[in-house]
Motif scaffolding. Structure first.
Motif, mmCIF file in Angstrom:
data_model
loop_
_atom_site.group_PDB
_atom_site.id
_atom_site.type_symbol
_atom_site.label_atom_id
_atom_site.label_comp_id
_atom_site.label_asym_id
_atom_site.label_seq_id
_atom_site.Cartn_x
_atom_site.Cartn_y
_atom_site.Cartn_z
ATOM 1 N N ALA A 71 0.830 -1.205 0.000
ATOM 2 C CA ALA A 71 0.000 0.000 0.000
ATOM 3 C C ALA A 71 0.864 1.254 0.000
ATOM 4 C CB ALA A 71 -0.934 -0.007 1.216
ATOM 5 N N ALA A 72 1.969 1.233 0.742
ATOM 6 C CA ALA A 72 2.851 2.404 0.806
ATOM 7 C C ALA A 72 3.488 2.675 -0.559
ATOM 8 C CB ALA A 72 3.934 2.183 1.864
ATOM 9 N N VAL A 73 3.928 1.619 -1.237
ATOM 10 C CA VAL A 73 4.535 1.780 -2.561
ATOM 11 C C VAL A 73 3.481 2.290 -3.546
ATOM 12 C CG1 VAL A 73 5.549 0.523 -4.510
ATOM 13 C CG2 VAL A 73 6.383 0.122 -2.188
ATOM 14 N N THR A 74 2.305 1.691 -3.509
ATOM 15 C CA THR A 74 1.226 2.123 -4.405
ATOM 16 C C THR A 74 0.867 3.579 -4.161
ATOM 17 O OG1 THR A 74 0.340 -0.125 -4.521
ATOM 18 C CG2 THR A 74 -1.156 1.668 -5.125
ATOM 19 N N ARG A 75 0.733 3.963 -2.907
ATOM 20 C CA ARG A 75 0.383 5.340 -2.555
ATOM 21 C C ARG A 75 1.446 6.325 -3.045
ATOM 22 N NH1 ARG A 75 -0.909 4.318 2.259
ATOM 23 N NH2 ARG A 75 1.174 4.467 3.122
ATOM 24 N N ALA A 76 2.723 5.959 -2.898
ATOM 25 C CA ALA A 76 3.823 6.834 -3.338
ATOM 26 C C ALA A 76 3.749 7.065 -4.840
ATOM 27 C CB ALA A 76 5.159 6.220 -2.958
ATOM 28 N N ILE A 77 3.479 6.013 -5.587
ATOM 29 C CA ILE A 77 3.384 6.126 -7.045
ATOM 30 C C ILE A 77 2.167 6.947 -7.431
ATOM 31 C CG2 ILE A 77 2.990 4.818 -9.168
ATOM 32 C CD1 ILE A 77 4.733 2.570 -7.811
ATOM 33 N N LYS A 78 1.044 6.701 -6.758
ATOM 34 C CA LYS A 78 -0.193 7.427 -7.085
ATOM 35 C C LYS A 78 -0.089 8.912 -6.738
ATOM 36 C CE LYS A 78 -3.250 4.058 -8.213
ATOM 37 N NZ LYS A 78 -4.164 4.102 -9.324
ATOM 38 N N GLN A 79 0.726 9.261 -5.749
ATOM 39 C CA GLN A 79 0.925 10.678 -5.437
ATOM 40 C C GLN A 79 1.648 11.376 -6.577
ATOM 41 O OE1 GLN A 79 2.886 10.629 -1.606
ATOM 42 N NE2 GLN A 79 0.940 10.715 -0.514
ATOM 43 N N LEU A 80 2.504 10.652 -7.261
ATOM 44 C CA LEU A 80 3.236 11.188 -8.410
ATOM 45 C C LEU A 80 2.348 11.210 -9.653
ATOM 46 C CD1 LEU A 80 6.043 12.167 -9.349
ATOM 47 C CD2 LEU A 80 6.541 9.789 -9.922
ATOM 48 N N ASP A 81 1.532 10.163 -9.822
ATOM 49 C CA ASP A 81 0.653 10.026 -10.992
ATOM 50 C C ASP A 81 -0.623 9.323 -10.556
ATOM 51 O OD1 ASP A 81 -0.649 9.472 -13.351
ATOM 52 O OD2 ASP A 81 0.986 8.352 -14.253
ATOM 53 N N ALA A 82 -1.658 10.102 -10.308
ATOM 54 C CA ALA A 82 -2.921 9.559 -9.804
ATOM 55 C C ALA A 82 -3.551 8.542 -10.749
ATOM 56 C CB ALA A 82 -3.904 10.695 -9.524
ATOM 57 N N ALA A 83 -3.241 8.634 -12.026
ATOM 58 C CA ALA A 83 -3.820 7.725 -13.015
ATOM 59 C C ALA A 83 -2.985 6.458 -13.224
ATOM 60 C CB ALA A 83 -4.000 8.443 -14.344
ATOM 61 N N ALA A 84 -1.879 6.328 -12.526
ATOM 62 C CA ALA A 84 -0.996 5.172 -12.710
ATOM 63 C C ALA A 84 -1.706 3.879 -12.322
ATOM 64 C CB ALA A 84 0.264 5.346 -11.866
ATOM 65 N N GLN A 85 -1.395 2.829 -13.057
ATOM 66 C CA GLN A 85 -1.863 1.486 -12.726
ATOM 67 C C GLN A 85 -0.679 0.754 -12.106
ATOM 68 O OE1 GLN A 85 -5.120 0.421 -13.201
ATOM 69 N NE2 GLN A 85 -5.381 2.584 -13.657
ATOM 70 N N VAL A 86 -0.869 0.244 -10.888
ATOM 71 C CA VAL A 86 0.218 -0.390 -10.152
ATOM 72 C C VAL A 86 -0.134 -1.845 -9.867
ATOM 73 C CG1 VAL A 86 1.646 -0.288 -8.068
ATOM 74 C CG2 VAL A 86 0.721 1.825 -9.048
ATOM 75 N N SER A 87 0.797 -2.739 -10.173
ATOM 76 C CA SER A 87 0.624 -4.161 -9.898
ATOM 77 C C SER A 87 1.859 -4.641 -9.147
ATOM 78 C CB SER A 87 0.466 -4.926 -11.216
ATOM 79 O OG SER A 87 0.409 -6.312 -10.973
ATOM 80 N N ILE A 88 1.650 -5.251 -7.968
ATOM 81 C CA ILE A 88 2.764 -5.675 -7.132
ATOM 82 C C ILE A 88 2.684 -7.176 -6.878
ATOM 83 C CG2 ILE A 88 3.838 -5.460 -4.852
ATOM 84 C CD1 ILE A 88 2.882 -2.551 -4.812
ATOM 85 N N ASP A 89 3.819 -7.844 -7.063
ATOM 86 C CA ASP A 89 3.976 -9.250 -6.705
ATOM 87 C C ASP A 89 5.073 -9.288 -5.651
ATOM 88 O OD1 ASP A 89 4.673 -11.926 -6.424
ATOM 89 O OD2 ASP A 89 4.347 -12.369 -8.553
ATOM 90 N N ARG A 90 4.650 -9.286 -4.393
ATOM 91 C CA ARG A 90 5.603 -9.195 -3.285
ATOM 92 C C ARG A 90 6.578 -10.370 -3.272
ATOM 93 N NH1 ARG A 90 2.900 -9.519 2.347
ATOM 94 N NH2 ARG A 90 1.276 -9.671 0.815
ATOM 95 N N ALA A 91 6.111 -11.573 -3.566
ATOM 96 C CA ALA A 91 6.969 -12.753 -3.555
ATOM 97 C C ALA A 91 8.096 -12.640 -4.576
ATOM 98 C CB ALA A 91 6.146 -14.009 -3.820
ATOM 99 N N GLN A 92 7.814 -12.023 -5.704
ATOM 100 C CA GLN A 92 8.808 -11.845 -6.759
ATOM 101 C C GLN A 92 9.555 -10.512 -6.640
ATOM 102 O OE1 GLN A 92 9.581 -14.222 -9.061
ATOM 103 N NE2 GLN A 92 8.187 -15.487 -7.861
ATOM 104 N N LYS A 93 9.182 -9.705 -5.630
ATOM 105 C CA LYS A 93 9.777 -8.374 -5.415
ATOM 106 C C LYS A 93 9.569 -7.484 -6.635
ATOM 107 C CE LYS A 93 13.303 -10.316 -2.450
ATOM 108 N NZ LYS A 93 14.720 -10.498 -2.210
#
Length: 65
Positions: free
Chosen positions: A17-39
């Motif tokens: 959530a912190a990584v997603t929020r940081a990216i969205k603060q830079l670009d509110a329209a960004a699409q973020v996909s995270i795979d924590r196991a794969q880093k």
């Protein structure tokens, strides 16, 4: 534009959530996909790669690639 990052230090949902929020603060329209196991963090954004990496680093995570 699609950017792929390898991010060290994401250990839980709060980290994601912190990584997603940081990216969205830079670009509110960004699409973020995270795979924590794969880093892996995949971002669809018109922002420059280095700006996105800097936003992730500012949250305290290491961007390896």
């Amino acid at each position: 534009m699609t950017h792929q990052f390898t991010v060290e230090g994401m250990t839980c949902g709060h980290c994601e959530a912190a990584v997603t929020r940081a990216i969205k603060q830079l670009d509110a329209a960004a699409q973020v996909s995270i795979d924590r196991a794969q880093k892996s963090v995949r971002v669809e954004s018109g922002q420059p790669r280095e700006a996105l990496a800097a936003a992730i680093r500012e949250e305290g995570y290491e961007v390896l690639a």
